[in-house]
Design a protein around this motif. Structure first.
Motif, PDB file in Angstrom:
ATOM      1  N   ASN A 269       0.825  -1.206   0.000  1.00 36.18           N
ATOM      2  CA  ASN A 269       0.000   0.000   0.000  1.00 36.18           C
ATOM      3  C   ASN A 269       0.859   1.254   0.000  1.00 36.18           C
ATOM      4  OD1 ASN A 269      -2.723   1.374   0.463  1.00 36.18           O
ATOM      5  ND2 ASN A 269      -1.585   2.067   2.260  1.00 36.18           N
ATOM      6  N   TRP A 270       1.875   1.280   0.870  1.00 35.94           N
ATOM      7  CA  TRP A 270       2.706   2.486   0.958  1.00 35.94           C
ATOM      8  C   TRP A 270       3.638   2.616  -0.244  1.00 35.94           C
ATOM      9  CZ3 TRP A 270      -0.095   4.998   3.869  1.00 35.94           C
ATOM     10  CH2 TRP A 270      -0.617   4.504   5.041  1.00 35.94           C
ATOM     11  N   ILE A 271       4.074   1.487  -0.800  1.00 36.10           N
ATOM     12  CA  ILE A 271       4.883   1.547  -2.025  1.00 36.10           C
ATOM     13  C   ILE A 271       4.050   2.110  -3.173  1.00 36.10           C
ATOM     14  CG2 ILE A 271       6.040   0.140  -3.773  1.00 36.10           C
ATOM     15  CD1 ILE A 271       6.954  -1.708  -1.526  1.00 36.10           C
ATOM     16  N   LEU A 272       2.810   1.638  -3.298  1.00 34.22           N
ATOM     17  CA  LEU A 272       1.912   2.165  -4.324  1.00 34.22           C
ATOM     18  C   LEU A 272       1.683   3.660  -4.151  1.00 34.22           C
ATOM     19  CD1 LEU A 272      -0.866  -0.597  -4.618  1.00 34.22           C
ATOM     20  CD2 LEU A 272       1.063  -0.202  -6.144  1.00 34.22           C
ATOM     21  N   MET A 273       1.483   4.089  -2.905  1.00 32.97           N
ATOM     22  CA  MET A 273       1.224   5.509  -2.646  1.00 32.97           C
ATOM     23  C   MET A 273       2.412   6.373  -3.069  1.00 32.97           C
ATOM     24  SD  MET A 273       0.331   7.509   0.911  1.00 32.97           S
ATOM     25  CE  MET A 273       2.062   7.631   1.364  1.00 32.97           C
ATOM     26  N   ILE A 274       3.612   5.949  -2.696  1.00 33.14           N
ATOM     27  CA  ILE A 274       4.803   6.729  -3.034  1.00 33.14           C
ATOM     28  C   ILE A 274       4.988   6.816  -4.546  1.00 33.14           C
ATOM     29  CG2 ILE A 274       7.324   6.757  -2.879  1.00 33.14           C
ATOM     30  CD1 ILE A 274       7.024   5.493  -0.084  1.00 33.14           C
ATOM     31  N   LEU A 275       4.839   5.682  -5.229  1.00 30.26           N
ATOM     32  CA  LEU A 275       5.016   5.681  -6.681  1.00 30.26           C
ATOM     33  C   LEU A 275       3.903   6.458  -7.376  1.00 30.26           C
ATOM     34  CD1 LEU A 275       6.150   1.983  -7.277  1.00 30.26           C
ATOM     35  CD2 LEU A 275       7.559   4.034  -7.278  1.00 30.26           C
ATOM     36  N   CYS A 276       2.687   6.360  -6.849  1.00 30.78           N
ATOM     37  CA  CYS A 276       1.557   7.082  -7.437  1.00 30.78           C
ATOM     38  C   CYS A 276       1.748   8.589  -7.315  1.00 30.78           C
ATOM     39  CB  CYS A 276       0.266   6.644  -6.755  1.00 30.78           C
ATOM     40  SG  CYS A 276      -1.224   7.234  -7.546  1.00 30.78           S
ATOM     41  N   ILE A 277       2.191   9.044  -6.145  1.00 30.46           N
ATOM     42  CA  ILE A 277       2.452  10.475  -5.947  1.00 30.46           C
ATOM     43  C   ILE A 277       3.603  10.922  -6.839  1.00 30.46           C
ATOM     44  CG2 ILE A 277       3.289  12.170  -4.272  1.00 30.46           C
ATOM     45  CD1 ILE A 277       1.743  10.658  -2.131  1.00 30.46           C
ATOM     46  N   ALA A 278       4.631  10.075  -6.976  1.00 30.60           N
ATOM     47  CA  ALA A 278       5.769  10.418  -7.832  1.00 30.60           C
ATOM     48  C   ALA A 278       5.332  10.589  -9.283  1.00 30.60           C
ATOM     49  CB  ALA A 278       6.843   9.339  -7.726  1.00 30.60           C
ATOM     50  N   VAL A 279       4.442   9.708  -9.756  1.00 26.70           N
ATOM     51  CA  VAL A 279       3.947   9.821 -11.128  1.00 26.70           C
ATOM     52  C   VAL A 279       3.109  11.079 -11.294  1.00 26.70           C
ATOM     53  CG1 VAL A 279       2.363   8.782 -12.800  1.00 26.70           C
ATOM     54  CG2 VAL A 279       4.028   7.355 -11.609  1.00 26.70           C
ATOM     55  N   THR A 280       2.232  11.336 -10.327  1.00 22.15           N
ATOM     56  CA  THR A 280       1.344  12.506 -10.413  1.00 22.15           C
ATOM     57  C   THR A 280       2.128  13.817 -10.383  1.00 22.15           C
ATOM     58  OG1 THR A 280      -0.383  11.253  -9.271  1.00 22.15           O
ATOM     59  CG2 THR A 280      -0.650  13.635  -9.378  1.00 22.15           C
ATOM     60  N   ALA A 281       3.050  13.925  -9.431  1.00 18.80           N
ATOM     61  CA  ALA A 281       3.818  15.163  -9.292  1.00 18.80           C
ATOM     62  C   ALA A 281       4.933  15.260 -10.316  1.00 18.80           C
ATOM     63  CB  ALA A 281       4.408  15.242  -7.880  1.00 18.80           C
ATOM     64  N   GLY A 282       5.427  14.119 -10.777  1.00 23.37           N
ATOM     65  CA  GLY A 282       6.552  14.144 -11.708  1.00 23.37           C
ATOM     66  C   GLY A 282       6.160  14.536 -13.109  1.00 23.37           C
ATOM     67  N   PHE A 283       5.052  14.009 -13.588  1.00 24.89           N
ATOM     68  CA  PHE A 283       4.651  14.314 -14.963  1.00 24.89           C
ATOM     69  C   PHE A 283       3.924  15.645 -15.070  1.00 24.89           C
ATOM     70  CE2 PHE A 283       5.226   9.735 -15.653  1.00 24.89           C
ATOM     71  CZ  PHE A 283       5.978   9.795 -16.818  1.00 24.89           C
ATOM     72  N   LYS A 284       2.957  15.858 -14.190  1.00 25.58           N
ATOM     73  CA  LYS A 284       2.133  17.069 -14.217  1.00 25.58           C
ATOM     74  C   LYS A 284       1.417  17.237 -15.564  1.00 25.58           C
ATOM     75  CE  LYS A 284       5.264  19.538 -11.075  1.00 25.58           C
ATOM     76  NZ  LYS A 284       6.102  20.729 -10.866  1.00 25.58           N
ATOM     77  N   ASN A 285       1.369  16.170 -16.333  1.00 23.41           N
ATOM     78  CA  ASN A 285       0.769  16.219 -17.660  1.00 23.41           C
ATOM     79  C   ASN A 285      -0.107  14.997 -17.827  1.00 23.41           C
ATOM     80  OD1 ASN A 285       0.175  16.136 -20.414  1.00 23.41           O
ATOM     81  ND2 ASN A 285       2.105  17.116 -20.979  1.00 23.41           N
ATOM     82  N   GLN A 286      -1.391  15.230 -17.957  1.00 24.53           N
ATOM     83  CA  GLN A 286      -2.335  14.120 -18.001  1.00 24.53           C
ATOM     84  C   GLN A 286      -2.139  13.254 -19.238  1.00 24.53           C
ATOM     85  OE1 GLN A 286      -6.347  15.337 -17.209  1.00 24.53           O
ATOM     86  NE2 GLN A 286      -7.219  13.503 -18.151  1.00 24.53           N
TER      87      GLN A 286
END
Length: 637
Positions: A269-286
Motif C-alpha cells: 500500500n505504501w509503495i503504491l502511494m509513493i510511486l503514485c504520488i511520484a507519477v502525479t507530481a513528476g509528470f504534471k501532464n495528463q
C-alpha cells in the motif's frame, strides 16, 4: 467427443512440459502480466484523480497547474491512508456512486446528442473506421493510443469478484456500463462537432452549466471508487503471487468476514502511494500519464489473451477451431492498439515498462530462490530407516524438555533436523515437528485445528503436528498455543492407546469427539478434536487397530495398553514442565563459485537482500525470542 478433448489437452500439456524453457517462458509471461497489473494500480489512481480534479480549471482557467497537482496528491494520500480500514464499512456506497455516475454521463450524452449533432450516431457503422483510417492515414493509426483509454478498466474486473458474483458483473457491464459509455462518448463527439476548439476538456465543457458542480463531485467520487478497484486488484494479485511463492513474504490483512478477496497489504500500500504520488507530481501532464496507462493496459490484455488460449484448451476443453477464431480476432485488435501505444514509449509509455521490469526482477528471482530451496528440502528429507537406525536415543543425549521443530514439510523428517543433531549431539526428550498451514477459509474451528501423527516407535517420542489456520485466525505462538498443542497431543496418545487396546470405553467417540470428561487428567480442559483414527499410520510403524474389534482384545492387553498410555502421558507432562524450545530452520541459498555472474548477482545479492527485508518466519509464527533457536545451513545452487 470427450476423448478428442482429452487427447487435445494431453498434447498441449506435453508440448508445454517437454522443455524447461517453455515452462519458464510461461512463468515469465504470467509474471509480466502480473507486474503490469501492479503498474496499473499505480497509474489508475494518478490519472483518475488528476483528471477529475482537473475539472476545476474549466471554471477557473487561470488556476495554476501546481494547485491541481497538489489537490490530487492530497486526495491520493487520503485514499491510501484509509486502505487499512477495508471496504466493508463504505463498500455499500460504491454501487450507488458508480450507478449514479454512469446514469449521469449517459444522460449528459443523450442531451448533447439531441442538442448538438445527432448524426454522430452514424459512427456505430463499422464502415466509418475504414473511412477514418483512409482519411487520416498514419495520424489516425497513432490516435489509437489515445482511443485505447476509452476501454481501460476492464483489465481489473477480476478484483470485483471480491465484492460481487460473476453474474452481477456480467449484467451490470452489459446493461448499464457499456450503453452509458457509448452514449457518453457519442455525446462528447456531438459537442466537439459544434465546438472544435474544446477538444482537450470536452467532458467537463459539455456538461450543462446548471449541473456542473454536482457532476464534478460525482466524477471525483467515481474516480476514487475506480482507484479503489485497481488498488484492491493489486492487493489481490499480490496475495495470489505470495501464495504461489512468486513474491517476498509480506503481511496480508483480511478486512472482511464475508469475502475472502477483501484484503489489505500494508507494505504494498505504501509503495503504491509513493510511486503514485511520484507519477502525479513528476509528470504534471495528463496526456503523458495517459500514454503510460495505455501501455500498461494493452500489455495486460495481450497477456490475458495468451493465457486464455491455454484456459480454453486445458480447462474449458474448447474445440481448436473456436480457440483459433478467438485468438485471431483478439490478437488482431490488441496488436493494432499495441502498435499504436508502443510508439509513445518516449512520451510517458516507458513508466509502466520500468515499473514492471523492477517487479518482474523481484518476483522472478524470489520464485527461483524459493523453488530451489524447497526442492533442496524435499530431496534432503531424512528417511525413516535412518531415524530407526539411530535407536530410541537417536544416537544422542536426550535432554529433558520438548523441542518444537518448525518445517514447511507436511510429511517426512526435514533435513534441518539431521543437520541439527549432527552438529549438536543432543536433542530434547520429545520432538514435535510443527507444520503451520493457512487455509483459504475465514476460520478453522478449534477442535479441527491440530492434526497429530506419530513418527517412529513410541519410545522415540517423536510426533508431527499440522496446525491449520484460517485467514482471520489469530495465530500466537505463546503459552495458549502450546497448551492447545499439548492438549491435542495428549488426546492423540489416549486415542491411539484406546484403539490399540481395543477399549470399549465410551469416553471418546471413534473420531475423537470428547463425550465425557471427569477429573483433572492430563488432557485438562481441552476442546474436542476431529482426528482421523487412521492418520497415525502415515509416519508410524506402530499398527493401529480399530476399537470396533470390541471385547476380544479387552483383558491383559487392554490393561497393558492403559498402563503404557499413563506412562507416556506422564513422560510428556514432565518433559513439558522441563521447558519448550522452538527450533526454526533457516536455509540460506548461495550461488556456487563456478556459477555465471548473473546467477551470483541474482542469488547472492538480490535474493539475499529480499530475504533479509521480508518478514521472518519467527515474526510470522510469533515465536517468543527467549525460547527461539535458529538452526542455519547453507545450500549452493
Amino acid at each position: 467427443m470427450f476423448s478428442l478433448y482429452v487427447e487435445q489437452m494431453t498434447m498441449v500439456k506435453r508440448w508445454l512440459e517437454k522443455y524447461a524453457f517453455r515452462k519458464n517462458a510461461l512463468l515469465i509471461l504470467v509474471l509480466v502480466g502480473t507486474c503490469m497489473v501492479i503498474g496499473d494500480g499505480i497509474l489508475t489512481p494518478a490519472i483518475s484523480v488528476l483528471s477529475s480534479v482537473g475539472g476545476i480549471k474549466v471554471v477557473q482557467p487561470g488556476m495554476n497547474n501546481g494547485v491541481v497537482v497538489l489537490v490530487a496528491v492530497i486526495i491520493l494520500i487520503g485514499l491510501f491512508s484509509m486502505q487499512h480500514y477495508g471496504t466493508d464499512r463504505v463498500g455499500w456506497l460504491f454501487a450507488p456512486i458508480v450507478l449514479l455516475w454512469f446514469l449521469v454521463i449517459g444522460g449528459i450524452g443523450i442531451f448533447n446528442i439531441w442538442k448538438y449533432d445527432s448524426s454522430v450516431l452514424k459512427a456505430f457503422s463499422p464502415l466509418h473506421i475504414f473511412y477514418y483510417f483512409k482519411r487520416r492515414g498514419k495520424e489516425g493509426w497513432v490516435s489509437l493510443g489515445g482511443i485505447m483509454l476509452s476501454i481501460t478498466g476492464t483489465e481489473a474486473l477480476f478484483a470485483d469478484l471480491a465484492h460481487f458474483p460473476v453474474s452481477a458483473i456480467q449484467i451490470a457491464f452489459t446493461m448499464v456500463v457499456f450503453p452509458c459509455l457509448l452514449l457518453a462518448y457519442s455525446g462528447q463527439a456531438a459537442y466537439i462537432m459544434d465546438n472544435k476548439t474544446h477538444v482537450h476538456d470536452a467532458f467537463y465543457l459539455s456538461i450543462p452549466e446548471s449541473i456542473y458542480w454536482p457532476v464534478f463531485l460525482i466524477a471525483t467520487a467515481a474516480a476514487i471508487v475506480a482507484s479503489q478497484a485497481t488498488i484492491s486488484a493489486t492487493f489481490s494479485i499480490i496475495k495470489q503471487a505470495l501464495a504461489l511463492g512468486c513474491f517476498p513474504r509480506v503481511k496480508v490483512v483480511h478486512t472482511s468476514k464475508k469475502f475472502l478477496g477483501q484484503i489489505y497489504v500494508p507494505d504494498i500500500n505504501w509503495i503504491l502511494m509513493i510511486l503514485c504520488i511520484a507519477v502525479t507530481a513528476g509528470f504534471k501532464n495528463q496526456s503523458q500519464i495517459g500514454n503510460a496507462y495505455g501501455t500498461a493496459v494493452v500489455i495486460v490484455m495481450l497477456v490475458t489473451t495468451f493465457l486464455m488460449i491455454l484456459i480454453m484448451l486445458l480447462v474449458w476443453h474448447c474445440h481448436w477451431i473456436l480457440v483459433l477464431i478467438f485468438t485471431v480476432l483478439s490478437l488482431v485488435v490488441e496488436f493494432t492498439y499495441f502498435s499504436a501505444v508502443i510508439v509513445k514509449v518516449n512520451q510517458g509509455g516507458w513508466v509502466p515498462l520500468v515499473i514492471a521490469a523492477a517487479f518482474l526482477l523481484i518476483m522472478y528471482v524470489w520464485h527461483y530462490g524459493t523453488v530451489k530451496r524447497y526442492q533442496f528440502e524435499m530431496h534432503s528429507k531424512v528417511s525413516m530407516a535412518w531415524i530407526l537406525g539411530l535407536g530410541p536415543s537417536l544416537g544422542l543425549v536426550r535432554v529433558p524438555g520438548v523441542g518444537l521443530v518448525y518445517t514447511e514439510l507436511a510429511s517426512g523428517v526435514p533435513h534441518i533436523f539431521s543437520h541439527f543433531i549432527t552438529n549438536l549431539p543432543a536433542t530434547h526428550s520429545v520432538v514435535v515437528f510443527v507444520c503451520v498451514k493457512y487455509l483459504p477459509v475465514y476460520t478453522v474451528r478449534e477442535e479441527e485445528r491440530f492434526l497429530v501423527k506419530r513418527i517412529g516407535p513410541k519410545n522415540f517420542h517423536m510426533f508431527r503436528c499440522v496446525a491449520r489456520y484460517g485467514y482471520k485466525d489469530l495465530h500466537k505462538k505463546d503459552d495458549d498455543f502450546e497448551n492447545k498443542l499439548f492438549d491435542c497431543l495428549f488426546l492423540f496418545v489416549r486415542l491411539e492407546s484406546m484403539m490399540e487396546g481395543g477399549s470399549d470405553s465410551d469416553e471418546y467417540s471413534l473420531y475423537g469427539q470428547q463425550t465425557h470428561q471427569s477429573g483433572d487428567g492430563p488432557i485438562g480442559n481441552s476442546s474436542s478434536s476431529n482426528i482421523d483414527p487412521t492418520m497415525s499410520s502415515v509416519d508410524s510403524i506402530v499398527p493401529v487397530r480399530s476399537p470396533l474389534h470390541g471385547h476380544s482384545t479387552v483383558g491383559s492387553s487392554g490393561r497393558a495398553s492403559a498402563q503404557t498410555e499413563i506412562d507416556e502421558l506422564e513422560f510428556l507432562k514432565s518433559c513439558r514442565d522441563a521447558g519448550v524450545v522452538h527450533i526454526l530452520g533457516n536455509t540460506v541459498v548461495r550461488a556456487r563459485r563456478d556459477s555465471k555472474f548473473y546467477r551470483k548477482i541474482a542469488i547472492d545479492y538480490i535474493y539475499a537482500f529480499l530475504r533479509k527485508i521480508c518478514r521472518e518466519n519467527s515474526v510470522i509464527f510469533n515465536i517468543p525470542h527467549e525460547s527461539l533457536l535458529n538452526v542455519g545451513q547453507v545450500f549452493f545452487v
